[in-house]
Motif scaffolding. Structure first.
Motif, mmCIF file in Angstrom:
data_model
loop_
_atom_site.group_PDB
_atom_site.id
_atom_site.type_symbol
_atom_site.label_atom_id
_atom_site.label_comp_id
_atom_site.label_asym_id
_atom_site.label_seq_id
_atom_site.Cartn_x
_atom_site.Cartn_y
_atom_site.Cartn_z
ATOM 1 N N LYS A 225 29.817 31.658 29.422
ATOM 2 C CA LYS A 225 29.059 32.563 30.240
ATOM 3 C C LYS A 225 29.887 33.873 30.544
ATOM 4 N N ALA A 226 30.716 34.157 29.983
ATOM 5 C CA ALA A 226 31.581 35.446 30.118
ATOM 6 C C ALA A 226 30.851 36.818 29.977
ATOM 7 N N LYS A 227 29.908 36.651 29.003
ATOM 8 C CA LYS A 227 29.391 38.076 29.024
ATOM 9 C C LYS A 227 28.090 38.286 30.160
ATOM 10 N N ASP A 228 27.784 37.105 30.431
ATOM 11 C CA ASP A 228 26.760 37.194 31.836
ATOM 12 C C ASP A 228 27.287 37.634 32.987
ATOM 13 N N ARG A 229 28.665 37.196 33.300
ATOM 14 C CA ARG A 229 29.296 37.479 34.278
ATOM 15 C C ARG A 229 30.698 37.810 34.139
ATOM 16 N N PRO A 230 30.958 38.889 33.679
ATOM 17 C CA PRO A 230 32.240 39.365 33.431
ATOM 18 C C PRO A 230 33.181 39.348 34.669
ATOM 19 N N LEU A 231 33.001 39.898 35.636
ATOM 20 C CA LEU A 231 33.557 40.091 36.879
ATOM 21 C C LEU A 231 33.522 38.862 37.709
ATOM 22 N N ILE A 232 34.258 37.658 37.134
ATOM 23 C CA ILE A 232 34.262 36.446 37.521
ATOM 24 C C ILE A 232 34.915 36.007 38.926
ATOM 25 N N VAL A 233 35.805 37.023 39.105
ATOM 26 C CA VAL A 233 36.526 36.949 40.447
ATOM 27 C C VAL A 233 35.660 37.499 41.451
ATOM 28 N N HIS A 234 34.930 38.308 41.267
ATOM 29 C CA HIS A 234 33.939 38.906 42.155
ATOM 30 C C HIS A 234 32.672 38.097 42.302
ATOM 31 N N ALA A 235 32.323 37.667 41.263
ATOM 32 C CA ALA A 235 30.811 37.059 41.065
ATOM 33 C C ALA A 235 30.993 35.634 41.711
ATOM 34 N N ASP A 236 32.014 35.059 41.360
ATOM 35 C CA ASP A 236 32.118 33.538 41.595
ATOM 36 C C ASP A 236 33.629 33.094 41.669
ATOM 37 N N PRO A 237 34.100 33.638 42.974
ATOM 38 C CA PRO A 237 35.559 33.347 43.378
ATOM 39 C C PRO A 237 36.325 31.897 43.310
ATOM 40 N N LEU A 238 35.143 30.924 43.474
ATOM 41 C CA LEU A 238 35.760 29.659 43.683
ATOM 42 C C LEU A 238 35.655 29.007 42.225
ATOM 43 N N GLU A 243 40.076 31.367 39.312
ATOM 44 C CA GLU A 243 41.456 30.951 39.891
ATOM 45 C C GLU A 243 42.429 31.181 38.940
ATOM 46 N N SER A 244 42.282 31.084 37.583
ATOM 47 C CA SER A 244 43.326 31.695 36.624
ATOM 48 C C SER A 244 43.784 33.208 36.787
ATOM 49 N N PHE A 245 42.767 34.014 37.145
ATOM 50 C CA PHE A 245 43.191 35.208 37.318
ATOM 51 C C PHE A 245 44.140 35.409 38.819
ATOM 52 N N ARG A 246 43.902 34.698 39.703
ATOM 53 C CA ARG A 246 44.842 34.585 40.621
ATOM 54 C C ARG A 246 46.152 34.261 40.570
ATOM 55 N N ALA A 247 46.217 33.143 39.385
ATOM 56 C CA ALA A 247 47.545 32.535 39.069
ATOM 57 C C ALA A 247 48.352 33.810 38.337
ATOM 58 N N LEU A 248 47.420 34.440 37.463
ATOM 59 C CA LEU A 248 47.988 35.628 36.642
ATOM 60 C C LEU A 248 48.481 36.742 37.658
ATOM 61 N N ARG A 249 47.746 36.798 38.597
ATOM 62 C CA ARG A 249 48.266 37.774 39.703
ATOM 63 C C ARG A 249 49.400 37.324 40.346
ATOM 64 N N THR A 250 49.757 36.248 40.726
ATOM 65 C CA THR A 250 50.870 35.620 41.183
ATOM 66 C C THR A 250 52.155 35.772 40.266
ATOM 67 N N THR A 277 39.878 41.055 31.430
ATOM 68 C CA THR A 277 41.041 40.686 32.015
ATOM 69 C C THR A 277 41.687 41.700 33.140
ATOM 70 N N THR A 278 41.730 43.200 32.703
ATOM 71 C CA THR A 278 42.290 43.965 33.380
ATOM 72 C C THR A 278 41.402 44.230 34.740
ATOM 73 N N ILE A 279 40.091 44.222 34.696
ATOM 74 C CA ILE A 279 39.360 44.400 35.915
ATOM 75 C C ILE A 279 39.487 43.287 36.961
ATOM 76 N N ASN A 280 39.332 41.891 36.352
ATOM 77 C CA ASN A 280 39.562 40.812 37.258
ATOM 78 C C ASN A 280 40.851 40.799 37.829
ATOM 79 N N ALA A 460 25.135 35.641 42.527
ATOM 80 C CA ALA A 460 26.138 36.407 41.875
ATOM 81 C C ALA A 460 25.672 38.041 41.775
ATOM 82 N N LYS A 461 24.504 37.850 41.470
ATOM 83 C CA LYS A 461 24.063 39.309 41.133
ATOM 84 C C LYS A 461 23.875 40.173 42.608
ATOM 85 N N GLY A 462 23.842 39.428 43.655
ATOM 86 C CA GLY A 462 23.704 39.851 44.879
ATOM 87 C C GLY A 462 25.151 40.624 45.063
#
Length: 499
Positions: A225-238, A243-250, A277-280, A460-462
């Motif tokens: 569903k990546a195309k439907d919700r590309p900003l996963i860190v913002h739309a679905d942070p749990l 979580e993989s993007f937060r691990a990348l951040r660390t 990947t850059t945006i998230n 998520a849309k909200g």
């Protein structure tokens, strides 16, 4: 290759291995069932010499028969022996065809001759074997020269008569099935290994490490569903993918880039997930309290403004040609310490603009005022834009799509950065399978087991809608230095809007 690699090969190709094993088993079963059963019967003839009773004569006779035994074995399948058998049993075949059914042998260091006959009828097989033994016993003495008393020095005696077999000797169904399954299994394993050897796609971080000689910064799980919700860190942070993007951040925070913190995010070829990947990653860094500048440096196919839902008509190209100040077009996003500089209009000379002195000045100013600067750049192989930016920034982060990027493509991308003197800070595996033999994203199950709840689409849309921002007051930028930055328009190329 390690043991885990062989296990992965077997797991990945188990269908092929099973299919070929079953095909081998089926072929062996078909062969066995279509063969006419043949029965085997065996008789034994003892060869001796007619000599005196002294020990010396017996020894001499034994040596004579052992020397002649192989000759008698050869005589057993000659027409002189077989023609009599054919006539007596009324077989109606030639001697050569009957010889194909007969096997004659002599055990080592003995004077015994074994006569084995194969036939589709067990009784006929026994009769032929006994008849050959009888014919051989009469033919051989006639071939040897007579002694002084007119007797043949050789005597053949049938010591074991052939009996009709109760079960067929051929086909051996259990043996054939075992051999068929073994051949099929070996073929399946061989094909699996061959597929793996010929597979030139990068599937694991270890493959990418061997090619790039750079560290792995993280792995992003594949999401249908990546195309439907590309900003996963913002739309679905749990979610596990967030979580993989937060691990990348660390992991990114542990990189030693010589005090600098600007990165160009690129890939080998298009559609490897570099923009998302850059945006998230930028959102995850901003959530951790970092001041983040996100620049869309893809001046050919910009996507950042589209994904973030912001106005992208004016942006980087306008700043680089001196048309606007960076503070006028750099927008805050999502109520975080994240500021976005869209690409603006598509120029006719993207590489020249990105390699200009104005771009270097802009990056230097942003590095002073932000904790992290992320540049979303085009792929390395089609164009040189990302390589140029890689030299101007502190390092490049290379996105590698698992199972899609080939080794040759990844090597070419790595060489493109090395050629211009850019530093490859590390790579990120994207689209990593979460199940199956190629799965690597071990945190997948952890996210679900630790209270993951699916956000509804409306929620998520909200959240995405609340995160959008059309224009921010200039005072909301981190410093007045950045707001007042107005680069000298040294490049007079006019941008064109061909989107």
């Amino acid at each position: 290759m390690e043991l885990s690699d062989y296990i992965r090969i077997l797991r990945k190709n188990w269908v092929i291995i099973v299919v070929l094993t079953m095909l081998g088993l089926g072929a062996a079963a078909g062969y066995s069932l279509t063969r006419t059963p043949t029965y085997e019967a065996s008789s034994t003839v003892f060869v001796s010499t007619q000599t005196g009773g002294s020990a010396a004569e017996l020894q001499q006779g034994s040596s004579f028969t052992q020397q002649r035994i192989n000759t008698y074995v050869g005589v057993a399948t000659k027409p002189i022996v077989l023609n009599t058998v054919i006539a007596d049993l009324d077989l109606g075949i030639t001697a050569s065809r009957l010889a194909d059914q007969v096997g004659v042998s002599a055990p080592l260091n003995s004077t015994l001759i074994d006569i084995r006959v194969e036939d589709t009828d067990p009784v006929r097989a026994a009769d032929i074997s006994n008849a050959i033994a009888a014919s051989l016993a009469s033919v051989v003495p006639s071939l040897e020269p007579e002694s002084a008393d007119g007797m043949s020095p050789v005597l053949l005696t049938r010591v074991e008569d052939a009996q009709p077999a109760l079960s067929p000797a051929s086909p051996n169904i259990p043996l054939n099935l075992a051999l068929g399954a073994l051949v099929g299994l070996a073929s399946g394993i061989g094909l699996a290994v061959l597929r793996t050897v010929l597979d030139n796609r990068v599937r694991t971080p270890r493959d990418a490490e061997q090619i790039t000689e750079a560290p792995s910064l993280g792995a992003i799980a594949y999401d249908a569903k990546a195309k439907d919700r590309p900003l996963i860190v913002h739309a679905d942070p749990l979610s596990p993918r967030a979580e993989s993007f937060r691990a990348l951040r660390t992991n990114l925070q542990f990189l030693d880039m010589g005090g600098r913190s600007s990165f160009v995010v690129t890939s080998s070829i298009p559609s490897e997930g570099k923009s998302t990947t850059t945006i998230n990653l930028a959102i995850a860094l901003a959530d951790a309290g970092k001041k983040v500048a996100l620049i869309d440096t893809d001046l050919r196919r910009p996507k950042v403004a589209e994904y973030l839902g912001i106005e992208g008509g004016a942006g980087l190209t306008d700043v680089l040609i001196g048309r606007v100040r960076v503070g006028d077009v750099m927008l805050p996003w999502g109520g975080r310490s994240l500021f976005v500089l869209p690409a603006g209009k598509i120029p006719p000379n993207p590489s020249e603009l990105l390699g200009s002195k104005q771009m270097a000045t802009l990056l230097g100013a942003l590095e002073r005022d932000f904790d992290v600067v992320l540049c979303d750049a085009p792929p390395l192989l089609p164009v040189t834009d990302a390589a140029i930016l890689g030299r101007a920034t502190s390092g490049a982060i290379l996105i590698v799509a698992a199972g899609r990027t080939t080794r040759h493509q990844l090597q070419g991308a790595s060489d493109a950065l090395t050629t211009v003197g850019a530093k490859l800070a590390g790579f990120v595996m994207s689209m990593v399978p979460t199940r199956g033999p190629d799965s690597y994203y071990n945190g997948y199950g952890y996210g679900y087991g630790y209270g993951y709840t699916e956000y509804s689409q409306d929620t998520a849309k909200g959240k995405a809608k609340r995160g959008r921002s059309r224009r921010a007051p200039i005072a909301s930028l981190p410093t007045t230095d950045l707001r007042d930055l107005n680069l000298d328009p040294g490049n007079t190329a006019e941008p064109r809007d061909d989107r």
